[in-house]
Enzyme design. Structure first.
Site, PDB file in Angstrom:
ATOM      1  N   LYS A  84       0.850  -1.197   0.000  1.00 16.75           N
ATOM      2  CA  LYS A  84       0.000   0.000   0.000  1.00 16.75           C
ATOM      3  C   LYS A  84       0.884   1.246   0.000  1.00 16.75           C
ATOM      4  CE  LYS A  84      -4.367   0.788   2.400  1.00 16.75           C
ATOM      5  NZ  LYS A  84      -4.980   0.697   3.727  1.00 16.75           N
TER       6      LYS A  84
HETATM    7  C1  E4P Z   1      -8.430   1.541   3.682  1.00 23.94           C
HETATM    8  O1  E4P Z   1      -7.626   0.772   3.238  1.00 23.94           O
HETATM    9  C2  E4P Z   1      -8.275   2.276   4.938  1.00 23.94           C
HETATM   10  O2  E4P Z   1      -7.565   1.476   5.842  1.00 23.94           O
HETATM   11  C3  E4P Z   1      -9.570   2.616   5.618  1.00 23.94           C
HETATM   12  O3  E4P Z   1     -10.696   2.194   4.909  1.00 23.94           O
HETATM   13  C4  E4P Z   1      -9.650   3.993   6.186  1.00 23.94           C
HETATM   14  O4  E4P Z   1     -10.888   4.165   6.821  1.00 23.94           O
HETATM   15  P1  E4P Z   1     -11.189   5.308   7.900  1.00 23.94           P
HETATM   16  O5  E4P Z   1     -11.512   6.555   7.147  1.00 23.94           O
HETATM   17  O6  E4P Z   1     -12.371   4.785   8.649  1.00 23.94           O
HETATM   18  O7  E4P Z   1      -9.954   5.436   8.758  1.00 23.94           O
END
Ligand code: E4P
Length: 221
Positions: A84
């Site tokens: 990522k």
């Molecule tokens: C995606 O890969 C992220 O980890 C995640 O969906 C972020 O979500 P949040 O806005 O609830 O922190």
């Protein structure tokens, strides 16, 4: 639409994996920090538990070279790792070098169709638009997702659209309608997906009727 779990909690992962619906896990530095443990040990346990795509995020954002080096190390952990990387010029640069070498990447912190196009153009395996955070900022996260899925269909991009930052069951339903390839779902939302008051009432009624029958049969014996 494949369902991923958005967590670094091994207990949550084990529970949803048991349901047979789990196709992957997304983690990020905040989710890892919530577990208060050694990141390498947490990643290793997740990788050993789930036989699907596991997104592990780079944390050294000092340069494209640093992200590339960390990404290569993360990719070496297991075959199902997806590296990522953030949607920044350095993130794109590092991502392009990794994809050139066949390493699958997930471009994260995407908030616009323009950013999603850039991720597709470097050959990302996954692009992650953050719907909930857009909603939080007064924008329409679902509208952004629909634009992205439409563009990707017209352009025949192979990059998979992963709807992220999801907050409630309607998000999941609308993401499926919009043609998202993947939805990454928080644990509490998974629990809300499976529950329905009419299912609970139905179960109570079946159990009560069954017990009544048993009592009747015993009375006749
Ligand atoms: C995606 O890969 C992220 O980890 C995640 O969906 C972020 O979500 P949040 O806005 O609830 O922190």
């Amino acid at each position: 639409m494949r369902l991923f779990l958005d967590t670094a909690s091994i207990e949550e992962i084990r529970e949803i994996n048991r349901w047979g619906v789990l196709k992957g896990v997304t983690t990020n530095p905040s989710l890892i920090a919530k577990e208060h443990g050694d990141p390498d040990a947490i990643w290793a346990e997740i990788l050993a538990t789930v036989d699907g795509d596991i997104s592990l995020e780079v944390t050294d954002l000092s340069s494209a070279d640093a992200m590339e080096a960390e990404g290569r190390k993360l990719a070496e952990k297991a075959e199902n790792v997806v590296v990522k990387l953030p949607m920044t010029p350095d993130g794109l640069s590092a991502g392009k070098r990794l994809t050139n070498d066949g390493i699958r990447i997930n471009v994260t912190l995407v908030f616009s169709p323009a950013q999603a196009i850039l991720a597709a153009e470097i050959g990302a395996y996954i692009v992650s638009p953050f719907l909930g955070r857009l909603d939080d900022a007064g924008s329409d996260g679902m509208a952004v997702l629909r634009q992205i899925t439409e563009i990707f269909a017209v352009q025949a991009y192979e990059t998979q659209v992963l709807a992220a930052s999801l907050r409630h069951p309607m998000h999941i339903i609308e993401c499926a309608e919009a043609g998202a390839d993947i939805a990454t779902v928080p644990y509490d939302v998974f629990l809300k997906l499976v529950r329905h008051p009419l299912t609970d009432l139905g179960l109570q009624k079946f159990a009560a009727d069954w017990n009544t029958l048993q009592t009747e049969l015993k009375g006749r014996a």
